[in-house]
Design a protein around this motif. Structure first.
Motif: not given
Lengths: 83, 154, 154, 83
Positions: D5-6, D54, D77
């Motif tokens: 995850y970002f 996304r 992200f």
């Protein structure tokens, strides 16, 4: 009035610049070109094809119909190839 | 916006020019730099000789930049054009444009190059590898077409 | 054409990157360099923090360059993108394109920036001058529109 | 399968990555998102609006209908804001 020449226009005419006294009949840049053509074959050669040589009056591009007026310096040169 | 316009025989340093353009201007988000290089044309050329009309060249470049600045919100612009003998691989011209956003910087740099090519009084002559003087470079019709892409010209 | 793609915390030297791109390539006539800088947004920001997806970022940039190289005859291309804390006035991203003629170099650099903005996995967060952490920067609709200007996308 | 995850997706979920064993019913990326939403409110918060977050599968952008297949790593992200 001072005339200056660049690139192959300069080479064909055989000089970088000259002072000229224009007759009253020379009103526009086109008139000046016609008058120069009569001055000798080197000029006729430089201006042999209409619409190739460009002109600038006091460092500003001008077209053939521009009146020469009281310009201090008129330049003739080929299409530009800088950049 | 006070543009930098220089015509010189010496090479230029694009990084230094960019630094000078953005120094103390934290509103600048984008700089586009165009550098034109002397090509050897497949090994045919030993150099290009650049002749210019001193006085008019500076004035015309200033007018071209003024036209660009009226059209795009530029934070800065730099044009440096060399003259004299330039060897293949050496830079000939540098155009820098700075703006808040990239679109304006890209378009203005593109416009400046198109107009510089067709309006700035510089002429190139070829020097050939066999030691002879080659012809004057002919103006490319595509350069006139390129300048015609911009609806409002100087 | 073997592009240079680097993702790094350190600043970059655009002149050195340009030299590396054109060295020994006398067929190159044009280099376009785009540099994106951190803005202070009217004095509001103390820095931008750039997060990235290591591994995918390199891969995606390589794919974007490949798409550009298939479309324009490029002699070379370089993309350097920084991550970490970047202060106003500092460079964030460098895109260099080299080609024989200027049109291709301009279009390819413009394309690379548009696609990088919308496809490369980087995210910006604001750090404010009052010492607090600001919001994540929101993707601009205009960036999506810009990427949509190119009929063939990656 | 590894999930990463970002940016604010990472912050909302509260972790950078995790290993998961997916039930057979999870076929597509959209299925995976639905499954994650059921795991807790932090996931529900990260994926609260459809079509924002996304996804990438093994470093390649993918859409919601892409089968997760044998992916080693799937990333979620926000829209990208680099450059």
């Amino acid at each position: 009035m001072r005339l200056v020449y660049f690139a192959w226009v300069r080479e064909r005419i055989g000089r970088t610049d000259e002072e000229v006294d224009l007759p009253a009949a020379v009103v526009t840049i086109a008139d000046l070109v016609s008058w120069l053509r009569e001055r000798g074959e080197e000029y006729a050669y430089a201006f042999e094809n209409d619409g190739i040589v460009r002109a600038a009056m006091d460092h500003v591009h001008v077209g053939p119909d521009t009146p020469v007026g009281n310009a201090r310096e008129i330049a003739f040169f080929p299409p530009m190839t800088g950049g | 916006m006070r543009p930098t316009i220089r015509i010189q025989a010496e090479p230029f340093d694009s990084a230094r020019e960019t630094d000078a353009l953005v120094a103390g201007r934290p509103d600048i988000g984008a700089v586009v730099a165009f550098t034109g290089f002397c090509r050897d044309e497949g090994g045919r050329l030993s150099a290009l000789e650049l002749e210019h009309y001193s006085g008019m060249a500076e004035a015309e470049l200033a007018r071209i930049v003024e036209t660009a600045a009226a059209r795009w919100p530029l934070s800065g612009a730099t044009i440096i054009h060399r003259f004299g003998l330039i060897r293949p691989g050496e830079p000939i011209v540098l155009v820098l444009t700075a703006s808040c956003h990239r679109r304006e910087a890209f378009e203005a740099a593109d416009f400046l190059m198109d107009y510089l090519k067709t309006r700035a009084p510089f002429w190139k002559r070829e020097h050939l590898v066999d030691g002879t003087l080659g012809p004057w470079v002919e103006a490319a019709a595509k350069d006139e077409d390129a300048a015609g892409r911009w609806p409002i010209g100087p």
